[in-house]
Design an enzyme around this catalytic site. Structure first.
Site, PDB file in Angstrom:
ATOM      1  N   ASP A 114       9.689  -3.606  15.028  1.00 20.72           N
ATOM      2  CA  ASP A 114       9.257  -2.336  15.637  1.00 20.72           C
ATOM      3  C   ASP A 114       7.959  -2.523  16.410  1.00 20.72           C
ATOM      4  OD1 ASP A 114       9.425   0.532  16.034  1.00 20.72           O
ATOM      5  OD2 ASP A 114       7.771   0.745  14.604  1.00 20.72           O
ATOM      6  N   ARG A 149      -3.568  -9.160  -1.159  1.00 19.50           N
ATOM      7  CA  ARG A 149      -4.651 -10.078  -1.509  1.00 19.50           C
ATOM      8  C   ARG A 149      -4.859 -10.171  -3.013  1.00 19.50           C
ATOM      9  NH1 ARG A 149      -8.613  -7.565   2.843  1.00 19.50           N
ATOM     10  NH2 ARG A 149      -7.484  -5.783   1.989  1.00 19.50           N
ATOM     11  N   SER A 150      -4.450  -9.109  -3.732  1.00 21.29           N
ATOM     12  CA  SER A 150      -4.513  -9.174  -5.193  1.00 21.29           C
ATOM     13  C   SER A 150      -3.395  -8.312  -5.768  1.00 21.29           C
ATOM     14  CB  SER A 150      -5.876  -8.688  -5.695  1.00 21.29           C
ATOM     15  OG  SER A 150      -6.154  -7.439  -5.126  1.00 21.29           O
ATOM     16  N   HIS A 166       8.156   0.616  18.717  1.00 23.25           N
ATOM     17  CA  HIS A 166       7.037   1.142  17.911  1.00 23.25           C
ATOM     18  C   HIS A 166       7.245   2.626  17.571  1.00 23.25           C
ATOM     19  CE1 HIS A 166       2.522   0.464  16.933  1.00 23.25           C
ATOM     20  NE2 HIS A 166       3.084   1.289  16.081  1.00 23.25           N
ATOM     21  N   GLU A 180       2.534  -4.832  23.422  1.00 23.43           N
ATOM     22  CA  GLU A 180       3.417  -3.693  23.724  1.00 23.43           C
ATOM     23  C   GLU A 180       2.993  -3.026  25.030  1.00 23.43           C
ATOM     24  OE1 GLU A 180       3.105  -1.314  20.198  1.00 23.43           O
ATOM     25  OE2 GLU A 180       3.875  -2.928  18.941  1.00 23.43           O
ATOM     26  N   ARG A 234       2.119  -4.530  12.440  1.00 26.31           N
ATOM     27  CA  ARG A 234       1.527  -4.696  13.767  1.00 26.31           C
ATOM     28  C   ARG A 234       2.060  -6.012  14.319  1.00 26.31           C
ATOM     29  NH1 ARG A 234       0.341  -0.118  14.017  1.00 26.31           N
ATOM     30  NH2 ARG A 234      -1.721   0.835  14.083  1.00 26.31           N
ATOM     31  N   GLY A 242       0.839  -1.198   0.000  1.00 27.85           N
ATOM     32  CA  GLY A 242       0.000   0.000   0.000  1.00 27.85           C
ATOM     33  C   GLY A 242       0.872   1.245   0.000  1.00 27.85           C
ATOM     34  N   ARG A 243       0.365   2.271   0.693  1.00 27.22           N
ATOM     35  CA  ARG A 243       1.083   3.559   0.699  1.00 27.22           C
ATOM     36  C   ARG A 243       2.505   3.395   1.237  1.00 27.22           C
ATOM     37  NH1 ARG A 243      -4.535   5.106   2.659  1.00 27.22           N
ATOM     38  NH2 ARG A 243      -3.853   3.784   4.371  1.00 27.22           N
ATOM     39  N   ILE A 244       2.623   2.742   2.406  1.00 23.61           N
ATOM     40  CA  ILE A 244       3.955   2.628   3.025  1.00 23.61           C
ATOM     41  C   ILE A 244       4.791   1.574   2.293  1.00 23.61           C
ATOM     42  CG2 ILE A 244       5.220   2.171   5.160  1.00 23.61           C
ATOM     43  CD1 ILE A 244       2.647   3.034   6.686  1.00 23.61           C
TER      44      ILE A 244
END
Ligand code: NAP
Length: 314
Positions: free
Chosen positions: A256, A175-176, A279, A261, A232, A153-155
């Site tokens: 991270d 997923r695709s 984190h 946490e 995560r 995605g974006r990151i």
């Protein structure tokens, strides 16, 4: 007029965000935890909830807030918010996408370089006087190696962009396949892991990705492979990771994020082939200020009757 709006903050927030909120609204800071009786008295008047990426906004809390109009999350990940429960009542949820892409991608590359070149270990080596006894063992070359990104995605795309500057060969899974990306697609994390030297995880958390990086995926990554998790803690099967690191199933990991946490298993903390950060993916002043502004601007837009800047879909 807007001074009268009462909001509930459900997580510890940066002082600069709290100051902005208090300047505009009547803020009840974690009152539902600190004083449930007082919270019960104000709950009917709460019109917005402000959370962070780690906070929980479960269905039960939403149900206690009959006047709730929106939930603004300080963070791009909103897996702690029961979005379906909010949307059932037409309560929009906003997050802070884009403004943190660079920081999280920078940290992902920093962790990757740290674990491969053993930079924290080398720092300790010098500080502890070990250098006086002889040279440090050789490390793993990064330039020209194969990078697998779980979540493009974006990151994930910002990570890929940086990796190209290191002449890395980039592949990914999601997923695709994503149209228009010049990277090799793999249908699942196991197939991707088997094809790369470094596996970087940057999907959302939540039920859909829980334990996705399991013992089988780690086995596929193999004894020369490294895992980097900036997504995560839940996305990685943490006990399986500890076992894999102990048994040499993979070469090392840089993490991270963790399941519980700020608790990190003592076994992980003791391992030499692991780099750990608390984190800090988006943890620069500049980015946290940009996130605070977006969190606040979404609230302002809502209470001014204007379109939200960054509502989440589902
Ligand atoms: P994004 O733009 O929504 O990208 C998420 C990517 O994950 C997409 O490529 C998506 O592709 C893929 N994905 C989603 N569900 C998946 C699944 N079940 N299996 C495989 N792939 C899946 O999100 P982003 O802005 O890049 O942020 C990603 C996550 O990074 C956040 O949700 C947050 O948890 C984490 N994060 C961590 C930090 C930190 O401090 N360490 C900071 C910021 C963000 P498809 O939809 O095609 O599957």
């Amino acid at each position: 007029m807007s001074e009268a709006v009462e909001i509930l903050v459900v997580a510890p927030l940066m002082p600069f965000l709290m100051d902005a909120l208090r300047g505009q609204y009547t803020v009840h800071d974690r009152l539902h935890v600190s004083d449930p009786a007082a919270f019960a008295a104000v709950a009917p008047r709460i019109r917005a909830v402000v959370a962070n990426g780690e906070a929980k906004v479960p269905r039960e809390l939403i149900a206690q807030l009959p006047a709730l109009e929106m939930i603004s999350v300080f963070g791009v990940g909103y897996d702690g918010v029961d979005v379906p429960a909010a949307h059932e009542r037409n309560i929009p949820v906003t997050n802070t996408p884009e403004v943190l892409n660079d920081d999280v991608a920078d940290l992902a590359l920093g962790l990757l370089l740290s674990i491969a070149r053993r930079i924290p270990q080398a720092d300790r080596f010098v500080r502890d006087g070990e250098w006086l006894k002889g040279p440090i063992p050789l490390a793993r070359k990064v330039a020209g190696s194969r990078l697998g990104i779980v979540g493009i995605g974006r990151i994930g795309q910002a990570i890929a962009h940086r990796a190209l500057a290191f002449n890395m060969e980039v592949a990914y899974t999601a997923r695709s396949p994503r149209a228009g990306l010049p990277y090799t697609y793999h249908a699942d994390a196991k197939s991707l892991a088997a094809a790369v030297d470094f596996l970087v995880v940057i999907t959302p958390g939540g039920a859909a990705t829980r334990g996705m990086i399991n013992a089988e995926v780690l086995q596929a990554l193999g004894p020369q492979g490294y895992l980097v998790n900036v997504a995560r803690g839940t996305v990685v099967d943490q006990p399986a990771l500890v076992e894999a690191l102990k048994a040499g199933v993979i070469a090392g990991a840089a993490l991270d994020v963790f399941i519980d946490e700020p608790n990190v298993p003592p076994e992980l903390r003791a391992m030499p082939n692991v780099v750990l950060t608390p984190h800090i993916g988006s943890g620069t002043r500049q980015t946290r200020e940009a996130m605070a502004k977006l969190t606040f601007d979404n609230l302002l837009a809502h209470f001014a009757g204007q379109p939200l800047l960054t509502p989440v879909d589902a």
